[in-house]
Design a protein around this motif. Structure first.
Motif, PDB file in Angstrom:
ATOM      1  N   UNK A  40       0.839  -1.197   0.000  1.00 53.83           N
ATOM      2  CA  UNK A  40       0.000   0.000   0.000  1.00 53.83           C
ATOM      3  C   UNK A  40       0.872   1.244   0.000  1.00 53.83           C
ATOM      4  N   UNK A  41       0.541   2.177  -0.864  1.00 54.45           N
ATOM      5  CA  UNK A  41       1.296   3.429  -0.961  1.00 54.45           C
ATOM      6  C   UNK A  41       1.196   4.178   0.368  1.00 54.45           C
ATOM      7  N   UNK A  42       2.311   4.645   0.919  1.00 58.04           N
ATOM      8  CA  UNK A  42       2.264   5.356   2.200  1.00 58.04           C
ATOM      9  C   UNK A  42       1.552   6.702   2.117  1.00 58.04           C
ATOM     10  N   UNK A  50       2.389  -2.740  -9.745  1.00 59.77           N
ATOM     11  CA  UNK A  50       3.528  -2.778 -10.649  1.00 59.77           C
ATOM     12  C   UNK A  50       4.831  -2.602  -9.878  1.00 59.77           C
ATOM     13  N   UNK A  51       5.698  -3.578  -9.979  1.00 63.13           N
ATOM     14  CA  UNK A  51       6.993  -3.544  -9.295  1.00 63.13           C
ATOM     15  C   UNK A  51       7.963  -2.680 -10.093  1.00 63.13           C
ATOM     16  N   UNK A  76      10.688  -5.098  -2.159  1.00 68.03           N
ATOM     17  CA  UNK A  76      10.401  -4.575  -3.490  1.00 68.03           C
ATOM     18  C   UNK A  76      10.116  -3.079  -3.442  1.00 68.03           C
ATOM     19  N   UNK A  77      10.422  -2.445  -4.569  1.00 67.80           N
ATOM     20  CA  UNK A  77      10.038  -1.049  -4.788  1.00 67.80           C
ATOM     21  C   UNK A  77       8.837  -1.093  -5.730  1.00 67.80           C
ATOM     22  N   UNK A  88       5.095   8.599  -6.123  1.00 72.56           N
ATOM     23  CA  UNK A  88       5.036   7.588  -7.178  1.00 72.56           C
ATOM     24  C   UNK A  88       5.766   6.296  -6.772  1.00 72.56           C
ATOM     25  N   UNK A  89       7.090   6.242  -6.749  1.00 76.59           N
ATOM     26  CA  UNK A  89       7.738   4.999  -6.308  1.00 76.59           C
ATOM     27  C   UNK A  89       7.908   4.978  -4.787  1.00 76.59           C
ATOM     28  N   UNK A  90       7.785   3.790  -4.202  1.00 75.99           N
ATOM     29  CA  UNK A  90       7.997   3.633  -2.763  1.00 75.99           C
ATOM     30  C   UNK A  90       8.471   2.211  -2.494  1.00 75.99           C
ATOM     31  N   UNK A  91       9.096   2.013  -1.339  1.00 77.85           N
ATOM     32  CA  UNK A  91       9.537   0.677  -0.953  1.00 77.85           C
ATOM     33  C   UNK A  91       8.603   0.128   0.121  1.00 77.85           C
ATOM     34  N   UNK A  92       8.591  -1.180   0.215  1.00 82.77           N
ATOM     35  CA  UNK A  92       7.756  -1.844   1.212  1.00 82.77           C
ATOM     36  C   UNK A  92       8.196  -1.438   2.612  1.00 82.77           C
ATOM     37  N   UNK A  93       7.237  -1.387   3.514  1.00 83.90           N
ATOM     38  CA  UNK A  93       7.535  -1.132   4.917  1.00 83.90           C
ATOM     39  C   UNK A  93       6.551  -1.922   5.771  1.00 83.90           C
TER      40      UNK A  93
END
Length: 153
Positions: A40-42, A50-51, A76-77, A88-93
């Motif tokens: 989920x986007x923070x 989409x990875x 993954x980003x 737009x791009x983010x990494x898993x947390x």
């Protein structure tokens, strides 16, 4: 994937891929993200589909017995698919390891409680946990806030 090793590590949202043992007894633990909500986007909380790529981080955690425990989190980003989203791009947390943090939440918590509950000094807690003085002091402030802000009963 939940294995006995994943349960032993007790980092909710992460699963253990494999564990390597060093000659000195230390461990390197390879992790993968096991919590679907990490996609989920923070910023907007829309689930990404989409990875963009991958990243490996090394969050610090509590030692294993008296030995160092090195975590390698293979995550993954993602691209946020919401057109109006500024992120737009983010990494898993995951809750124990928020984005951009270098320490697990439980390591910070232990550092703060060593001073608040165990009467340790900031210098001693920093030395014991191999952390910097400012990191331990900030952890203590957070632990003290829990007490100060707790309702009186």
């Amino acid at each position: 994937m939940v294995s006995d090793t994943t349960l032993l590590l007790d980092l909710d949202g992460a699963s253990v891929i494999r564990v390597e043992r060093y000659e000195d007894g230390g461990r390197r633990v390879h992790l993968a993200t096991a919590d679907a909500s990490a996609r989920a986007c923070p910023a907007c909380e829309v689930f990404a589909s989409r990875v963009k790529g991958s990243a490996t981080t090394q969050p610090r955690d509590l030692p294993y017995s008296e030995r160092e425990l090195e975590l390698l989190w293979h995550k993954r980003r993602w691209f946020c698919r919401e057109p109006a989203c500024p992120s737009k791009p983010f990494t898993e947390q995951i809750p124990q390891i928020p984005a951009g943090k270098r320490l697990t939440g439980r390591l910070r918590s232990v550092a703060g409680r060593r001073i608040r509950d165990a009467g340790s000094t900031v210098v001693q807690a920093a030395r014991d946990l191999h952390l910097s003085w400012p990191t331990v002091m900030n952890a203590f402030k957070a632990a003290a806030r829990q007490v100060v802000e707790a309702p009186l009963s």
